[in-house]
Design a protein around this motif. Sequence first.
Motif, mmCIF file in Angstrom:
data_model
loop_
_atom_site.group_PDB
_atom_site.id
_atom_site.type_symbol
_atom_site.label_atom_id
_atom_site.label_comp_id
_atom_site.label_asym_id
_atom_site.label_seq_id
_atom_site.Cartn_x
_atom_site.Cartn_y
_atom_site.Cartn_z
ATOM 1 N N UNK A 1 0.831 -1.211 0.000
ATOM 2 C CA UNK A 1 0.000 0.000 0.000
ATOM 3 C C UNK A 1 0.866 1.263 0.000
ATOM 4 N N UNK A 2 1.916 1.256 0.808
ATOM 5 C CA UNK A 2 2.774 2.437 0.884
ATOM 6 C C UNK A 2 3.572 2.638 -0.403
ATOM 7 N N UNK A 3 4.073 1.544 -0.961
ATOM 8 C CA UNK A 3 4.802 1.650 -2.229
ATOM 9 C C UNK A 3 3.914 2.236 -3.322
ATOM 10 N N UNK A 4 2.644 1.830 -3.329
ATOM 11 C CA UNK A 4 1.725 2.344 -4.339
ATOM 12 C C UNK A 4 1.608 3.865 -4.246
ATOM 13 N N UNK B 1 4.435 4.091 -11.697
ATOM 14 C CA UNK B 1 4.637 2.705 -11.286
ATOM 15 C C UNK B 1 3.458 2.254 -10.436
ATOM 16 N N UNK B 2 2.771 1.225 -10.889
ATOM 17 C CA UNK B 2 1.696 0.637 -10.116
ATOM 18 C C UNK B 2 2.250 -0.492 -9.240
ATOM 19 N N UNK B 3 1.659 -0.675 -8.067
ATOM 20 C CA UNK B 3 2.099 -1.723 -7.145
ATOM 21 C C UNK B 3 0.864 -2.474 -6.661
ATOM 22 N N UNK B 4 0.858 -3.781 -6.882
ATOM 23 C CA UNK B 4 -0.262 -4.615 -6.478
ATOM 24 C C UNK B 4 0.234 -5.840 -5.722
ATOM 25 N N UNK B 5 -0.612 -6.383 -4.884
ATOM 26 C CA UNK B 5 -0.314 -7.628 -4.196
ATOM 27 C C UNK B 5 -1.259 -8.725 -4.654
ATOM 28 N N UNK B 6 -0.783 -9.950 -4.626
ATOM 29 C CA UNK B 6 -1.619 -11.126 -4.868
ATOM 30 C C UNK B 6 -1.443 -12.045 -3.669
ATOM 31 N N UNK B 7 -2.555 -12.434 -3.066
ATOM 32 C CA UNK B 7 -2.515 -13.224 -1.835
ATOM 33 C C UNK B 7 -3.098 -14.608 -2.072
ATOM 34 N N UNK C 1 -4.961 -1.627 -15.365
ATOM 35 C CA UNK C 1 -4.279 -0.336 -15.446
ATOM 36 C C UNK C 1 -4.794 0.708 -14.459
ATOM 37 N N UNK C 2 -6.021 0.574 -13.975
ATOM 38 C CA UNK C 2 -6.584 1.557 -13.042
ATOM 39 C C UNK C 2 -6.448 1.105 -11.593
ATOM 40 N N UNK C 3 -5.614 0.106 -11.346
ATOM 41 C CA UNK C 3 -5.475 -0.442 -9.998
ATOM 42 C C UNK C 3 -4.061 -0.244 -9.475
ATOM 43 N N UNK C 4 -3.957 0.170 -8.227
ATOM 44 C CA UNK C 4 -2.686 0.177 -7.517
ATOM 45 C C UNK C 4 -2.967 0.203 -6.013
ATOM 46 N N UNK C 5 -2.113 -0.441 -5.244
ATOM 47 C CA UNK C 5 -2.249 -0.471 -3.797
ATOM 48 C C UNK C 5 -3.086 -1.617 -3.259
ATOM 49 N N UNK C 6 -3.845 -2.282 -4.115
ATOM 50 C CA UNK C 6 -4.711 -3.373 -3.673
ATOM 51 C C UNK C 6 -3.930 -4.675 -3.544
ATOM 52 N N UNK C 7 -4.418 -5.557 -2.682
ATOM 53 C CA UNK C 7 -3.945 -6.934 -2.643
ATOM 54 C C UNK C 7 -5.120 -7.832 -2.983
#
Length: 270
Positions: free
Chosen positions: A183-186, A194-200, A255-261
């Motif tokens: 979340x902070x990196x995003x 730069x987009x940052x996403x997590x996959x859990x 493309x419209x997503x960042x910070x989510x896991x």
Amino acid sequence: MPIPDVSSKPLVDLVSLRGRRAVVTGGGRGLGKAIAFRLAESGADLLIGDIDQNQAVTAAEELAERHGVNAVGVAMDVADGASVAAAADSAVAELGGLDIWINNAGIFPAVSVLEMSEETWDQVFGVNARGVFLGAREAARRIADAGTGGVIVNIISTAGFRGSAPGLAAYVGSKHAARGLTRELALELAPLGIRVLGVAPSYVPTEGNTFASAAAVDGPDPSSAPLMFTSPIGRLGVPDDIARVVLFCASDLSAFMTGSTLLADGGSTA
């Protein structure tokens, strides 16, 4: 640097990674290898980093032969800043740049809190949390230098949302840290495009996971650790279930997503 609107692109272009360069840490086997193969199938050139150089090289050779992409394998210790930086430099040199970085490498030794040493705790956090930070930092530096934008995907775990099983305190703590870092990196990297996403993922049987999970539950019987081994959809996940979600995150489909896991867990945390 705003993320571009890709609404006019056809679906085939949204999922394509042709012309993009990706790094997958811990990519020599298991989940990382499955991720690398899906990215390569979508057209990305790959650098596979792994603590086991032979596995990294073998995996790179396999996906280059199967998908006709440029692929290299290198030794990489994600807890060591110099090693991570060297791998990032190799990606730029060998692939011509860097657009996608997948922080996949992880460990989960099973040790009860009462028996756990500081060294074990530090080792788990070194790979699972420090490794995410180092990978993201080195990727972001090179993507920012190129000025073309990019994507970082962190493989978290359902352990980043809840407890998993006895003996996994360090693992659960490190995955909560990695989820927060995502979340902070995003926030920090969005101005650089730069987009940052997590996959859990939930528990997925792989070579490493099968061995480690047996230790975690004191035997291979899945019924002794229902949080890890069950899901409402009636089956365990397989590596490609997770790889497809990572491909979604790495591509312009998200493309419209960042910070989510994104939970890829068969509903096990529902």
